[in-house]
Design a protein around this motif. Structure first.
Motif, PDB file in Angstrom:
ATOM      1  N   VAL A  99      47.460  38.431  39.191  1.00  0.00           N
ATOM      2  CA  VAL A  99      46.081  38.476  38.703  1.00  0.00           C
ATOM      3  C   VAL A  99      45.738  37.066  38.236  1.00  0.00           C
ATOM      4  CG1 VAL A  99      44.461  39.629  37.160  1.00  0.00           C
ATOM      5  CG2 VAL A  99      46.590  40.765  37.780  1.00  0.00           C
ATOM      6  N   PHE A 112      42.791  39.649  42.415  1.00  0.00           N
ATOM      7  CA  PHE A 112      44.092  40.276  42.608  1.00  0.00           C
ATOM      8  C   PHE A 112      44.671  39.830  43.942  1.00  0.00           C
ATOM      9  CE2 PHE A 112      42.236  44.337  40.468  1.00  0.00           C
ATOM     10  CZ  PHE A 112      42.120  43.665  39.273  1.00  0.00           C
ATOM     11  N   GLU A 152      48.977  46.354  45.902  1.00  0.00           N
ATOM     12  CA  GLU A 152      47.768  45.532  45.822  1.00  0.00           C
ATOM     13  C   GLU A 152      46.557  46.340  46.255  1.00  0.00           C
ATOM     14  OE1 GLU A 152      46.041  41.490  47.919  1.00  0.00           O
ATOM     15  OE2 GLU A 152      46.885  43.123  49.092  1.00  0.00           O
ATOM     16  N   GLU A 169      38.378  40.492  46.963  1.00  0.00           N
ATOM     17  CA  GLU A 169      39.351  40.684  45.887  1.00  0.00           C
ATOM     18  C   GLU A 169      38.919  40.027  44.578  1.00  0.00           C
ATOM     19  OE1 GLU A 169      40.716  36.838  47.918  1.00  0.00           O
ATOM     20  OE2 GLU A 169      39.631  38.679  48.386  1.00  0.00           O
ATOM     21  N   GLY A 179      41.848  43.086  34.121  1.00  0.00           N
ATOM     22  CA  GLY A 179      42.527  42.980  35.410  1.00  0.00           C
ATOM     23  C   GLY A 179      44.025  43.153  35.285  1.00  0.00           C
ATOM     24  N   VAL A 183      46.417  46.042  37.137  1.00  0.00           N
ATOM     25  CA  VAL A 183      47.525  45.698  38.030  1.00  0.00           C
ATOM     26  C   VAL A 183      48.867  46.090  37.421  1.00  0.00           C
ATOM     27  CG1 VAL A 183      48.695  43.797  39.216  1.00  0.00           C
ATOM     28  CG2 VAL A 183      46.206  43.876  39.157  1.00  0.00           C
TER      29      VAL A 183
END
Length: 206
Positions: A99, A112, A152, A169, A179, A183
């Motif tokens: 990230v 990402f 992902e 992305e 973020g 993730v």
């Protein structure tokens, strides 16, 4: 129900059927205890915020090849060095989710991705962003796995489903911490991290 919706409800609880807008900032990650390591910041918070305000107030360089200010480049280089610390020495070419937080004129974005060569991939992103007046101000990367592509894709679908404003992305005005939560949660729910982490704790390695 989609995979992204399943993960979203696990993280945040059932969505109110009356609610139609995206969830943006105050997401509740207390339902999942995130345990993946987060390296301490090397650059002082006030220095990052100073750089962010300087970049946000800027304009697209008249010469697309003109460099960022020296102080901004220094901060970016320190952040890149910090992110290299996520690469385990015994698995330098393992695949990793990452990230990244970029700030530029008027806009910030969190992006990402995944890579088996994290330092090179980050350098490529910086090289692509610099001509547009953007600099890297923060980031995070996961422990290494054999293949991070599917994770992902889940993270991207989750963020598109819950957050909204994005181009490919890149998610505009998404705080880095948000973020990272997306993730890290996807990584921990879709990898063997928890097993590895529990084994390491039992062995006294952590």
């Amino acid at each position: 129900m989609t995979e992204a919706q399943n993960i979203a409800e696990l993280l945040f609880g059932p969505r109110d059927p009356e609610y139609q807008g995206p969830l943006r900032y105050n997401l509740d990650f207390r339902r999942v205890n995130l345990t993946t390591p987060v390296l301490p910041d090397i650059v002082e918070h006030q220095d990052v915020e100073w750089a962010r305000q300087l970049l946000r107030a800027g304009t697209l360089p008249e010469n697309p090849q003109s460099p960022l200010p020296d102080d901004i480049i220094l901060i970016q280089d320190i952040v890149r060095d910090q992110l290299s610390g996520y690469v385990e020495t015994d698995r330098p070419r393992a695949d990793r989710l990452y990230v990244l937080d970029f700030q530029g004129p008027r806009r910030q974005y969190t992006m990402f991705g995944h890579s088996t060569d994290l330092p090179t991939r980050i350098a490529e992103h910086c090289q692509a962003a610099t001509p547009h007046g953007y600099a890297l101000l923060g980031g995070w990367a996961s422990p290494g796995v054999d293949d991070a592509y599917s994770m992902e894709q889940v993270a991207l679908r989750l963020a598109r489903h819950e957050y909204g404003w994005h181009y490919r992305e890149r998610f505009y005005e998404m705080p880095l911490t948000t973020g990272m939560n997306y993730v890290r949660a996807v990584f921990e729910l879709n990898s063997d991290w928890r097993t590895r982490n529990s084994t390491a704790h039992a062995a006294g390695e952590l």
